[in-house]
Write a protein that holds these residues in place. Structure first.
Motif, PDB file in Angstrom:
ATOM      1  N   GLU A 219      31.112  61.331  32.735  1.00  0.00           N
ATOM      2  CA  GLU A 219      31.566  61.581  33.921  1.00  0.00           C
ATOM      3  C   GLU A 219      31.723  60.119  34.590  1.00  0.00           C
ATOM      4  N   HIS A 220      30.856  59.085  33.993  1.00  0.00           N
ATOM      5  CA  HIS A 220      31.045  57.753  34.866  1.00  0.00           C
ATOM      6  C   HIS A 220      31.609  56.596  33.698  1.00  0.00           C
ATOM      7  N   ALA A 221      31.858  57.374  32.426  1.00  0.00           N
ATOM      8  CA  ALA A 221      32.323  56.197  31.449  1.00  0.00           C
ATOM      9  C   ALA A 221      33.410  56.400  30.736  1.00  0.00           C
ATOM     10  N   TYR A 222      34.719  55.996  31.091  1.00  0.00           N
ATOM     11  CA  TYR A 222      35.851  56.349  30.161  1.00  0.00           C
ATOM     12  C   TYR A 222      35.605  56.000  28.913  1.00  0.00           C
ATOM     13  N   ARG A 223      35.346  55.121  28.415  1.00  0.00           N
ATOM     14  CA  ARG A 223      35.225  54.729  26.739  1.00  0.00           C
ATOM     15  C   ARG A 223      33.868  54.066  26.887  1.00  0.00           C
ATOM     16  N   VAL A 224      33.054  54.220  25.643  1.00  0.00           N
ATOM     17  CA  VAL A 224      31.951  52.914  25.245  1.00  0.00           C
ATOM     18  C   VAL A 224      32.279  52.549  24.026  1.00  0.00           C
ATOM     19  N   PHE A 225      31.866  51.317  23.922  1.00  0.00           N
ATOM     20  CA  PHE A 225      32.087  50.486  22.597  1.00  0.00           C
ATOM     21  C   PHE A 225      30.967  50.010  22.108  1.00  0.00           C
TER      22      PHE A 225
ATOM     23  N   LYS B  27      27.781  41.525  20.023  1.00  0.00           N
ATOM     24  CA  LYS B  27      27.111  42.304  19.576  1.00  0.00           C
ATOM     25  C   LYS B  27      26.657  43.513  20.428  1.00  0.00           C
ATOM     26  N   SER B  28      27.070  43.319  21.823  1.00  0.00           N
ATOM     27  CA  SER B  28      26.552  44.301  22.762  1.00  0.00           C
ATOM     28  C   SER B  28      27.367  45.169  23.192  1.00  0.00           C
ATOM     29  N   PRO B  29      26.848  46.277  23.850  1.00  0.00           N
ATOM     30  CA  PRO B  29      27.925  47.330  23.894  1.00  0.00           C
ATOM     31  C   PRO B  29      28.803  46.955  25.154  1.00  0.00           C
ATOM     32  N   VAL B  30      30.010  47.658  25.157  1.00  0.00           N
ATOM     33  CA  VAL B  30      31.035  47.390  26.308  1.00  0.00           C
ATOM     34  C   VAL B  30      31.201  48.870  26.957  1.00  0.00           C
ATOM     35  N   VAL B  31      31.348  48.933  28.226  1.00  0.00           N
ATOM     36  CA  VAL B  31      31.508  50.137  28.839  1.00  0.00           C
ATOM     37  C   VAL B  31      32.882  50.108  29.885  1.00  0.00           C
ATOM     38  N   GLU B  32      33.657  51.095  29.538  1.00  0.00           N
ATOM     39  CA  GLU B  32      34.926  51.097  30.282  1.00  0.00           C
ATOM     40  C   GLU B  32      34.779  51.974  31.530  1.00  0.00           C
ATOM     41  N   ILE B  33      35.024  51.430  32.662  1.00  0.00           N
ATOM     42  CA  ILE B  33      35.051  52.200  33.965  1.00  0.00           C
ATOM     43  C   ILE B  33      36.213  52.468  34.888  1.00  0.00           C
ATOM     44  N   ASP B  34      36.620  53.485  35.017  1.00  0.00           N
ATOM     45  CA  ASP B  34      37.863  53.762  35.870  1.00  0.00           C
ATOM     46  C   ASP B  34      37.288  53.925  37.262  1.00  0.00           C
ATOM     47  N   ARG B  35      38.032  53.112  37.992  1.00  0.00           N
ATOM     48  CA  ARG B  35      37.668  53.070  39.615  1.00  0.00           C
ATOM     49  C   ARG B  35      37.891  54.173  40.395  1.00  0.00           C
TER      50      ARG B  35
END
Length: 244
Positions: free
Chosen positions: A74-80, A210-218
């Protein structure tokens, strides 16, 4: 074959590679568009703006829209899982799509600063009227020094921050680009535009790569996006401008 697109490219004296670089996509993607594939809406808008033609002249209405990937949560478009897993194309697309602002909040961001194509993309967006603000860690600050100790790399992080500052500095000659140094304790690195954000988590003892990245759509998650955007604003207001 998209004859209208091919003619528009010729009239603008742009090659497939030129368009790919400006939009932050692979040249193969542009070739598929020329072969008749209909791009996503965001890419159609960007191409039309770049070539200064109406979108409908290149892609008349009536053709089926390509399917966008649905949001992961719901709140994260993609997670790496790791920043190094984020493809270069994703970073290019983030910045290329910006119409109003680009913000970068990091300690060094050397993976961007050391990429000549990325620097040219940021400069091109600024020339197109996009506000580009870059926040780098003050290499002499105790916060950067402590982060280096936490990652068990000593003064290497401060050295990376100095190197990034030197590499980003030429952008100061482009109107619309501002660079500042900050001495805040970063819990996340933030890369934002008015449309989307990529948020790189900071984990104790691990480098950001090496840490996660979260993509968020405004649009999909405005409250969550604003939380991170506000942290950028607070860091910016307390930062020191870098002279050209």
């Amino acid at each position: 074959m998209n004859t209208a697109l091919r003619k528009a490219l010729a009239a603008s004296r742009l090659t497939e590679t030129d368009v790919a670089a400006r939009l932050g996509v692979d040249p193969k993607t542009v070739r598929r568009w020329l072969s008749g594939q209909r791009p996503y809406p965001r890419h159609r808008w960007a191409v039309a703006d770049l070539l200064q033609v109406d979108e409908e002249d290149l892609w008349p209405q009536g053709a089926p829209e390509p399917e966008e990937d649905p949001p992961l949560f719901e709140h994260a478009y993609r997670v790496f899982a790791h920043r190094w897993e984020v493809p270069r194309e994703a970073w290019c697309a983030l910045f290329a799509e910006a119409k109003q602002e680009i913000g970068i909040l990091v300690y060094s961001g050397l993976f961007l600063a050391d990429d000549a194509g990325m620097l040219e993309l940021l400069a091109a967006r600024a020339r197109d009227g996009v506000s580009v603000r870059i926040l780098l860690g003050d290499p002499d600050s105790p916060e950067v020094r402590q982060r280096g100790e936490d990652e068990e790399i000593g003064d290497a992080l401060a050295a990376r921050a100095r190197n990034a500052l030197a590499l980003f500095r030429p952008l100061l000659g482009v109107e619309g680009v501002e660079v500042r140094t900050h001495s805040t304790i970063l819990y996340n690195s933030v890369y934002l535009t008015e449309r989307r954000l990529l948020v790189n988590q900071h984990i104790y003892g691990l480098p950001a790569a090496k840490s996660p990245v979260v993509e968020i759509d405004r649009t999909l998650s405005p409250d969550m996006a604003e939380t991170y955007a506000r942290s950028f604003t607070l860091a910016w207001e307390g930062a020191q401008p870098v002279a050209s």
